[in-house]
Scaffold this active site. Structure first.
Site: not given
Lengths: 349, 349, 349, 349
Positions: C148, C325-326, C200, C240, C177, C174, C12-13, C109
């Site tokens: 991203c 980026n998304t 970041e 970005h 979004s 960047q 839902t995010g 990661r």
């Protein structure tokens, strides 16, 4: 089905570029002829053009040799993206020579024998072409589409016409892409509003009356409504937003108006024209829509979105409308006009 | 002249910060008391506050200890930047305890015994305070200033009132600074328009009628005009732009209206109140002004700028107005209200 | 070919919404399972979600009932868009229960047994999964995609790896979004630059070394290069942009680097994975490209664009890189990871 | 003190307008002479100029009659805001005729006998004027200030010079106001980044070496450091932001660098020149500052703000710098140069 070759007058300018992008992969039309100023004529289209639109220049256009804007060997169907300073003479020359000129320029829009078309709203204005032929003696013809902000307003008002529109006050918040290139200086519009666009309010007021009016067999009867426009530029890339207050003779409930908007269909939908949106006016229920960045590109930019229908203490009803200024408000409008004419038998294949 | 100590309720929020910045170096008022939520009380102002405004936190405020929002030892003159969710009770507690509460919150604006002031326009509404005292039994009092977009509209309409205002249609293009912090999400407003601001249209419509109406010795008679507002958020930092169509009983020429705007003066000008702009409404002749980024900060943000007065086919006249939403539309409005009260003898030094 | 059911954790995010939009009409995957917080579980997806992306919520998702984030009856293949605050435990629970978790979250990661994949660059890092199984004892597994901005940098550096990368200085600009919703406040970013994005720079520096390093059968050997990142937020919606100075052991001519970028291909291209761009790194010759608003959405957002390769007086070479980026930097990256695993036989159909 | 009359070459352009605004109310200088192209000469300044800056055209300038750009009766002290296409010849004609030309144009900046001044950093470069007089035989002289982005970089590096600067990588994010009017098209920069500004990187690289270098009595020895610049345009109105990675021979702690920045003073501060900021480099402690919209206008636009000093894995140190491009980076820089010359006895009153 046999494809039809088309040309674009003013093909290297911003509006011309929008035509070329919109015509890419069109199911009926092949863009094969690019007309531009003498300065560009003779050069390859990709060399003569500073491609300003997102993405890359369509390969089919890149290799064309730019032509002078003279009838001669141009295709029968010509889209005009000419600058207003030269459009009158050139469009008439093409019409006289037998071309069908489907123009986005303002020059002929208010002529008494030239249809100013929004196909869902006034397709029957095409009947005026018989008068145009008779009066002008052209072998071809000129049809026009409205100014970008007028399209948004008239598409939204189209479904309300049957309730008797008497007064309209509209305020636009217009995207920068409507102003060409370089167009609006960033120093003018970054984090700013410019409450003035030269000539725009007059166009919106007059064109709306003509479009929503009637062709009475002899001349256009403008809609007997007063229309007032406030035109503003805002820092939005694509999509003109319009707030509308409207007075109607009948006093339908708000639900009936929303239903009228959503149910509105015209010849383009009936004939399933390739560029016609399935539903030309889409009412969005969310309390804060439509929004230009989020909604403009839906339905390939060919629908007009409305929302927030509510009571106006002054004129009875008010709402918000939004449309894509360079698609539904320019190139897409003209192409839909051509599709309509073809479906009406006004263009031979 | 003896300086007056003042406090700010809701001092750590965005509106509170605007008050503190506006009060810096004020010739009459010393900001000495910061009230905020229990969570902040007891902490140093600079620690309790995320300073969001441009530039640095004023040194005079940084060292204050934040207090609970309870009357007690607070100064007699209190500015309220309280959130609407808590303002009613707290402002009334302060008024009951003898404080003069000059509030920017919406809670008491439409109360029948609370003046909603635009000092140039309706300073005589202060007469209602006698009724307030009688009805409420407070030792102190509450006065309010309007919503930020209402201020712009009513300042611009003030000079036109004598021609008999009967109908108004206004569309706002409002800056993001009006929404507090974090306020509007950048994903919502970057290169976009949001055609909805919760509660804003209702406020503009009702408040305008009250402000331009009369205190008849007993109650407020709202102006007998219908007012319709369309409120939009645009990506502008400071300054609300409003397009206005207005109908007047008299039909003065456009030059007369411009002259009325430029010549308009009120008590704040007559008394040379420190925050009063020399000329409260300034008509700009350039065809594309006022513009928020270029004009909002002129005259220390306390004047309203108008332009583009022209005929409206529907209501008779139309024009553009602009004002600084966090200065003239909020902190500066309240401070001017306090200055007016002091000059009227309604505050002891 | 048999389709595979997939679920999304954190559906839902904002990141979850990007997954759902990216998966719409996917040729291999059916989105059938939406996991979210207990607060949302049990509700219809369309009710539990404030859809923030452009356009409308995909119909296929709207009707799903949101599930708790527990393994049980979820599909075998799970995309994780979980918030970092809860991702560790939940992703491990799914992996332990036999699910393949393809995660966009940062939590795993940098784990020594978890592949951090950019499929064109380091598909062979999948070999580490055998070690992961051995060490963790999970029936399933976890694979991750980078942050991203790291994706943009490593895709652009991938083709240069064979020349011996020794030092990299990168500055990002960047898009908003990337920050979720409400994310960046408009008051912070309108007509502004914010020269800081929490965590970041560290991510870009460390992840780049891991991705461009080697799996030596036992552990990841990071690339023996120093990497420095300056991360900035700018008022751009998607995409970005990164300026890169890079030092190489070999000193190829600039033309050779451009050729290396354009010729770069990986397993996704070889296997023609459905989300793989035909050419993963596209060098643009125009002197002022790539640009985020104009180039980000090309190639469905899955390619990285480079340009302006020229000599750097300090490190030898410099250039500009841009990616979505998304899409390439989040949802599309994870989906491509899943496609790669399927093509490697690491997922049963 | 006797006031000095000054003229501005190129007074009607954008840079000229910035000069006129900056000179308004200057304590030493009276702007009395406006030179512009032949097209404007003879007209009233207010008629010949499209005033593009915020606020209104200063009254003192409005009534001046624009002059041709010929020495003759112009004041002795002349600021040049000439376009580069014509500046060389005109500035030299004025210098030959005995005027002191304080130029913002790029034409003479890199000449071997023309000082390129940042008064806090290299006031002693004025010594080169003796050589200029000898070589050129001019009765007057030419001094220059750097390109707008160079000023920001060199002001920030000035305090670090004593630690031995050896390598610098800088990425700019530059405001639109640096590009004149109409300058950057809004279609190019709205919600976008343009990673290219013609000639800017070369200027930043070369000018920085000259400014931070030494005048050895005979010629300028450039700083023996390599400098690499990446220049980008971003949608910001005023203020260039620069991310800087720098290598130093000495390895001071970060606190020492911050202290060096904050403690940095030069002749302008020592002499309390009217346009000199009290503290020329101001280090901001907040983790996300400086920011252009919030910090550029502080200290009347004459200070440079730095922040985020931290370790750079590649060059040792990295930080962010910000300065006002049209004030400290253009008009204010030139005026400070003139003030410096006056205080050095290089201009008679």
């Amino acid at each position: 089905m046999q494809r039809i070759e088309v040309g674009v007058l003013g093909a290297t300018g911003m509006v011309g570029q929008h035509f070329i992008r919109f015509l890419e992969n069109h199911p009926w039309f092949d863009f094969t002829w690019a007309g531009a100023s003498d300065r560009s004529a003779g050069r390859k289209y990709s060399d003569a053009t500073n491609w300003r639109l997102d993405g890359a220049l369509p390969a089919s256009a890149a290799g064309l040799t730019v032509q002078e804007c003279k009838p001669g060997n141009a295709p029968r169907l010509i889209f005009s993206a000419m600058d207003a300073s030269v459009a009158t003479e050139i469009e008439q020359a093409f019409a006289a020579a037998g071309h069908t000129v489907v123009s986005n320029s303002k020059n002929h829009r208010m002529e008494p024998d030239v249809p100013l078309l929004v196909p869902e709203v006034n397709a029957n204005h095409l009947a005026s072409l018989a008068t145009q032929s008779r009066l002008r003696g052209w072998k071809g013809r000129i049809v026009t589409n409205p100014n970008c902000s007028t399209v948004v307003l008239t598409m939204a008002l189209g479904p309300l016409k049957r309730f008797g529109i008497t007064r309209v006050v509209a305020t636009t918040m217009q995207a920068i892409s409507g102003a060409g290139y370089p167009g609006v200086a960033s120093m003018d519009i970054t984090a700013n509003v410019v409450p003035f666009i030269g000539g725009e309010e007059e166009k919106m007021q007059q064109e709306t009356q003509k479009i929503l009016g009637e062709w009475n067999g002899d001349r256009f009867e403008p809609l007997a409504a007063t229309v007032s426009a406030h035109c503003n530029r805002v820092p939005v890339v694509d999509g003109h937003t319009v707030t509308v207050s409207v007075e109607l003779l009948e006093k339908p409930g708000e639900a009936a108006l929303i239903e009228a908007m959503n149910a509105f269909r015209g010849l383009p939908q009936e004939r399933k024209l390739p560029s016609a949106p399935e539903q030309p006016v889409i009412y969005l229920d969310a309390p804060d829509r439509p929004q230009p960045r989020r909604d403009t590109n839906r339905e390939k930019g060919m629908a007009v979105f409305t929302g927030r229908l509510r009571a106006c203490p002054v004129l009875g009803y008010k709402f918000v409308a939004l449309g894509h200024n360079t698609v539904r408000g320019a190139a897409g409008a003209a192409v839909l006009n051509a599709e309509l004419m073809l479906s009406e038998g006004l263009l031979e294949r």
